[in-house]
Design a protein around this motif. Structure first.
Motif, short mmCIF file in Angstrom:
data_model
loop_
_atom_site.label_atom_id
_atom_site.label_comp_id
_atom_site.label_asym_id
_atom_site.label_seq_id
_atom_site.Cartn_x
_atom_site.Cartn_y
_atom_site.Cartn_z
N ILE A 29 -0.81 10.68 5.35
CA ILE A 29 0.26 10.91 4.37
C ILE A 29 0.37 12.39 4.03
CG2 ILE A 29 0.85 10.59 1.94
CD1 ILE A 29 0.41 7.77 2.14
N GLY A 30 1.59 12.86 3.97
CA GLY A 30 1.84 14.23 3.55
C GLY A 30 2.25 14.28 2.09
N ALA A 31 1.75 15.24 1.36
CA ALA A 31 2.12 15.41 -0.05
C ALA A 31 1.94 16.88 -0.41
CB ALA A 31 1.30 14.50 -0.94
N PHE A 78 11.44 19.03 -5.46
CA PHE A 78 12.11 18.60 -4.23
C PHE A 78 11.34 19.02 -2.99
CE2 PHE A 78 14.48 20.63 -0.79
CZ PHE A 78 14.96 19.51 -0.12
N SER A 79 10.97 20.29 -2.94
CA SER A 79 10.38 20.83 -1.71
C SER A 79 9.05 20.20 -1.37
CB SER A 79 10.23 22.36 -1.83
OG SER A 79 9.34 22.71 -2.88
N VAL A 80 8.16 20.05 -2.35
CA VAL A 80 6.82 19.54 -2.04
C VAL A 80 6.86 18.05 -1.71
CG1 VAL A 80 5.63 21.34 -3.32
CG2 VAL A 80 6.25 19.23 -4.50
N TYR A 81 7.75 17.31 -2.37
CA TYR A 81 7.82 15.87 -2.09
C TYR A 81 8.58 15.58 -0.79
CZ TYR A 81 5.73 14.44 -6.49
OH TYR A 81 4.83 14.22 -7.51
N PHE A 82 9.71 16.24 -0.60
CA PHE A 82 10.52 15.94 0.58
C PHE A 82 9.83 16.40 1.87
CE2 PHE A 82 13.91 17.03 3.64
CZ PHE A 82 14.46 15.76 3.79
N SER A 132 0.83 -1.21 0.00
CA SER A 132 0.00 0.00 0.00
C SER A 132 0.86 1.26 0.00
CB SER A 132 -0.92 0.01 1.23
OG SER A 132 -1.93 -0.96 1.11
N GLY A 133 1.91 1.25 0.82
CA GLY A 133 2.81 2.41 0.85
C GLY A 133 3.51 2.62 -0.46
N LEU A 134 3.92 1.52 -1.09
CA LEU A 134 4.57 1.61 -2.40
C LEU A 134 3.61 2.14 -3.45
CD1 LEU A 134 7.04 0.95 -4.18
CD2 LEU A 134 6.12 -1.35 -4.47
N LEU A 135 2.38 1.64 -3.44
CA LEU A 135 1.39 2.09 -4.41
C LEU A 135 1.07 3.57 -4.22
CD1 LEU A 135 -0.72 1.69 -6.60
CD2 LEU A 135 -2.30 0.90 -4.85
N ALA A 136 0.91 4.00 -2.97
CA ALA A 136 0.63 5.41 -2.70
C ALA A 136 1.76 6.29 -3.22
CB ALA A 136 0.42 5.64 -1.20
N GLY A 137 3.00 5.83 -3.02
CA GLY A 137 4.14 6.59 -3.51
C GLY A 137 4.17 6.68 -5.02
N ILE A 138 3.93 5.55 -5.69
CA ILE A 138 3.91 5.53 -7.16
C ILE A 138 2.79 6.43 -7.68
CG2 ILE A 138 3.44 4.08 -9.17
CD1 ILE A 138 4.84 1.80 -7.68
N PHE A 139 1.62 6.34 -7.04
CA PHE A 139 0.50 7.19 -7.43
C PHE A 139 0.86 8.67 -7.32
CE2 PHE A 139 -3.09 9.79 -6.00
CZ PHE A 139 -3.97 9.63 -7.06
N ILE A 146 9.79 6.67 2.34
CA ILE A 146 11.03 6.31 1.66
C ILE A 146 10.93 6.59 0.16
CG2 ILE A 146 12.58 4.39 1.08
CD1 ILE A 146 11.76 3.13 3.79
N VAL A 147 9.79 6.20 -0.43
CA VAL A 147 9.58 6.41 -1.86
C VAL A 147 9.43 7.89 -2.18
CG1 VAL A 147 8.05 5.92 -3.81
CG2 VAL A 147 8.50 4.15 -2.11
N PHE A 148 8.57 8.56 -1.42
CA PHE A 148 8.24 9.96 -1.67
C PHE A 148 9.43 10.87 -1.38
CE2 PHE A 148 4.59 13.07 -1.69
CZ PHE A 148 3.98 12.54 -2.80
N GLY A 149 10.03 10.69 -0.18
CA GLY A 149 11.17 11.53 0.19
C GLY A 149 12.36 11.29 -0.70
#
Length: 415
Positions: free
Chosen positions: A82-84, A60-64, A25-32, A309-312
């Motif tokens: 989740i933060g995005a 960089f700023s919005v994802y990290f 789920s975390g991986l999918l959310a990151g890919i999405f 991990i994926v998003f950051g």
């Protein structure tokens, strides 16, 4: 779930909750979150005439910082928060950059963060969310998320084999085993088929490492009125409201004031790197809060750590990662995201229409959110709540009276 809000407790309990379901789920959310949305920023930056370095700094700023917000809140409250960043906000900003300098936009981003922060500190948002009728909130969630369900079906027309294989893999996996996450089966099968068909296409952006840039804000009344105020409303009325509603529909009591405060902090931090905001994410929170992350509510927050991990990582390596990410077929991501939303959509619709109160207001909330309308740069989830409440006040006033006198309660949240 324990009421103890401690980051150390969240870290200590994390290993027991990391499993195939939370990881997938975390991986999918990151890919999405890093496929289609990243393209929106790239396109908007290009139209505004930003350099590649400025564009990468924005990404960089919005994802990290978005990833950091999710990491902090999920560990502290042990909820899948989740933060995005706001996709409608990026569209709003891209249009505004045609009329204002980047420095003025940066100043407006910062002011938007201040507005959100102050509203969070005051506790106003938590009080408003507490008194909003739950059916209207849940109907808004269903209406806002239904596009993922319909997108899964329309993808069958544009990419029949990829979308069809994902849906079939999900259904077969759901029938045959409870140990292997169906959503992971759908992702693996569809990625394999898309790769075999040569559907991963690299864009024109060459992979290259570019560090973040620091921007000095300039403040203008026009930019504040055109960017800051609409952006603050979007963060609170669309993104945070969606995420809060999703969490409530799954049985959580989200820390609404804290979510608002940290969305404000995120908005102020990203501004200095050219980013328009970092806040709580609606659709991504829905993916990680769903039953696809496991049966135990107390363990689903582990999926956010994987997403971090994926998003950051994507934010830190944006210059290198962006060309590869935008190569993923949109139909693949859309289909798998739609499958992940099934549980959220079902629970939201049940919560919206299973009781006798606020039904007309909930109906209007549903169709307004589904319509995708936008007024004054503010997207449909916000207007769905406003419209649903107004309709209920006009013709379902007795339902509000019954709620105040101890009948059916409205939404539930913590401070």
């Amino acid at each position: 779930m324990s009421n103890e809000n401690s980051i150390m407790t969240g870290i200590r309990e994390l290993p027991q909750h990391l499993n195939l379901k939370t990881i997938s789920s975390g991986l999918l959310a990151g890919i999405f979150g890093i496929t289609g949305p990243a393209v929106i920023i790239i396109g908007g930056a290009s139209e505004a005439g930003l350099t590649q370095a400025q564009t990468i700094s924005w990404i960089f700023s919005v994802y990290f910082f978005g990833a950091l917000i999710g990491l902090f809140l999920s560990l502290k409250y042990r909820q899948p928060i989740i933060g995005a960043w706001s996709i409608p906000g990026a569209v709003l900003v891209a249009a505004a950059l045609q009329n204002y300098s980047l420095a003025e936009a940066v100043g407006a981003y910062f002011i938007a963060g201040v507005i959100v922060f102050v509203l969070g500190i005051s506790g106003v948002i938590g009080k408003i969310m507490y008194w909003l009728p739950a059916p209207i909130i849940m109907a808004m969630i269903a209406g806002a998320m239904i596009r993922f369900g319909t997108g899964m079906i329309t993808s069958l027309q544009s990419a029949t084999l990829v979308a069809g294989s994902a849906i079939l893999a999900y259904l077969v996996s759901s029938r045959l085993t409870k140990k292997f996450p169906p959503i992971l089966s759908a992702l693996l099968v569809s990625v394999t088929i898309a790769a075999f068909m040569g559907l991963f296409q690299m864009g024109d952006m060459a992979p290259t490492f570019v560090g973040p840039q620091f921007f000095t804000p300039a403040f203008s009344v026009g930019a504040i009125l055109s960017i800051a105020i609409p952006l603050a409303i979007l963060v609170i009325g669309a993104e945070n409201a969606q995420a809060s509603g999703v969490l409530m529909s799954q049985g959580y009591k989200p820390p609404i004031n804290s979510m608002t405060i940290w969305s404000g902090v995120g908005g102020m931090a990203t501004a200095f790197f050219g980013g328009h905001n970092a806040n709580i994410a609606g659709p991504m929170t829905a993916i990680c809060a769903s039953e696809e992350s496991g049966k135990k509510l107390s363990g689903r927050y582990a999926s956010v750590i994987v997403n971090f991990i994926v998003f950051g990582g994507f934010g830190l390596l944006a210059g290198i990662a962006v060309p590869f990410v935008i190569a993923m077929p949109g139909a693949l991501v859309g289909t798998v995201a739609g499958l992940a939303m099934i549980g959220v959509l079902l629970s939201s619709l049940q919560a919206a229409f299973s009781k006798s109160r606020f039904q007309i207001g909930a109906f209007f909330s549903l169709i307004i959110a589904m319509s995708g309308i936008s007024f004054f740069g503010i997207s449909s989830p916000f207007w769905a709540i406003i419209g649903g409440v107004i309709v209920s006040l006009i013709i379902e006033g007795k339902d509000f009276e019954q709620s105040r006198t101890g009948g059916e309660t409205t939404t539930k949240a913590t401070a």
